[in-house]
Design a protein around this motif. Structure first.
Motif, PDB file in Angstrom:
ATOM      1  N   TYR A 119      -3.590 -65.628 -10.191  1.00 63.41           N
ATOM      2  CA  TYR A 119      -3.171 -66.238  -8.921  1.00 63.41           C
ATOM      3  C   TYR A 119      -4.216 -66.012  -7.832  1.00 63.41           C
ATOM      4  O   TYR A 119      -4.624 -66.947  -7.139  1.00 63.41           O
ATOM      5  CB  TYR A 119      -1.826 -65.646  -8.496  1.00 63.41           C
TER       6      TYR A 119
ATOM      7  N   HIS B 135       1.277 -62.365  -3.402  1.00 64.84           N
ATOM      8  CA  HIS B 135       1.900 -63.491  -2.708  1.00 64.84           C
ATOM      9  C   HIS B 135       1.525 -63.539  -1.226  1.00 64.84           C
ATOM     10  O   HIS B 135       1.737 -64.557  -0.560  1.00 64.84           O
ATOM     11  CB  HIS B 135       3.424 -63.425  -2.837  1.00 64.84           C
TER      12      HIS B 135
ATOM     13  N   MET C 286       7.871 -64.810  -2.199  1.00 74.62           N
ATOM     14  CA  MET C 286       7.233 -65.090  -0.917  1.00 74.62           C
ATOM     15  C   MET C 286       8.276 -65.297   0.179  1.00 74.62           C
ATOM     16  O   MET C 286       8.117 -64.820   1.298  1.00 74.62           O
ATOM     17  CB  MET C 286       6.336 -66.324  -1.012  1.00 74.62           C
TER      18      MET C 286
END
Length: 301
Positions: A81, A179, A267
């Motif tokens: 990510y 995140h 998130m």
């Protein structure tokens, strides 16, 4: 039509465009066509008439579509990510360097498919349709012809931006909070303030407070109200009131009520505190960098 009526009409039309997008999400049952940054672009182009965003109308479609495609396809790779965020940021800056103009919401459209893990082609189709509508509004009203300032990127700040983004990405990975690596409205505003000749502490404070409250409003309305349309109907006017109180034009704030609707749970659950921490990091860094830059340019000042 006087200025007040014109401005109110711009707000109403922009508001209807956003509600229309939410209706499309409900009708097609596809959350990937909901683009929070379109709310910011609508405010910036149709209401605030941001010179750097509207002076080349055709790029209103091309640049966000290109950056969205970059994020979309990088999201399909096997990178982590954080790796996806960093690589996408690099290629988006490369695009902005090539076109030599900054429509800063294009940074958000590039990061968005990674944040929400967009996998359907409807995402890119929605980008094209939404930006085409925005471009048409600019052309119909000849807003680009009223643009008075020819903004161009100072490429030095792209390196500064990338370096600070990479630092933040490393920090979020180090503390196990990936995140937090990219909050699109914050990234957009941070990029813009780096391009400015000065960044007063008062403005930095306003950005931190307004963006945090905007995120909190989006967070609370989504928790209390299950209907996305009603949630937006309540939150967006509250953002308008908030900006009026602080006497600031900040299109990015309008993205948060929609962003809160589609964020992944990890998130969304920490959205207000994440925005506060990220805002403190980015805008404090921008303030101190600009202060250093001023002292270096005027050592006797």
């Amino acid at each position: 039509m006087n200025t007040f009526k014109t401005k109110m009409w711009e707000y109403i039309v922009g508001f209807l465009l956003i509600i229309g997008m939410l209706l499309g999400v409900t009708f097609f049952k596809d959350s990937e066509i909901l683009l929070p940054e379109v709310a910011a672009m609508t405010a910036g182009m149709w209401i605030y008439h941001e010179d750097s965003w509207i002076r080349e109308p055709r790029k209103i479609i091309t640049i966000p579509t290109v950056t969205a495609s970059i994020g979309f396809f990088i999201n399909r790779t096997g990178l982590t990510y954080l790796g996806k965020i960093l690589v996408t940021t690099f290629f988006m800056l490369l695009v902005l360097r090539i076109v030599k103009i900054y429509i800063t919401p294009s940074l958000a459209t590039g990061l968005f498919p990674i944040i929400v893990n967009a996998t359907h082609w409807s995402f890119l189709i929605s980008i094209v349709i939404s930006t085409a509508i925005l471009m048409s509004g600019v052309l119909i009203r000849s807003l680009h012809e009223k643009s008075q300032i020819a903004y161009e990127l100072n490429f030095k700040y792209q390196y500064i931006f990338l370096g600070i983004m990479a630092t933040w990405i490393f920090i979020t990975g180090l503390v196990g909070k990936p995140h937090m690596a990219a909050i699109p409205p914050i990234v957009v505003v941070f990029f813009e303030v780096l391009q400015k000749p000065a960044y007063p502490v008062k403005m930095a404070g306003k950005h931190i407070i307004v963006l945090t409250i905007s995120a909190t409003l989006g967070f609370i309305t989504h928790i209390l109200i299950s209907s996305w349309i009603i949630s937006a109907l309540i939150a967006l006017p509250l953002i308008f009131i908030l900006l009026s109180i602080f006497k600031i034009q900040l299109p990015a704030a309008y993205a948060f009520p929609l962003l809160a609707l589609i964020l992944p749970h990890d998130m969304f659950d920490t959205l207000p505190i994440t925005v506060l921490i990220a805002s403190l990091f980015f805008f404090s860094t921008a303030y101190f960098y600009k202060k250093y830059e001023t002292k270096k340019a005027y050592p006797q000042g």
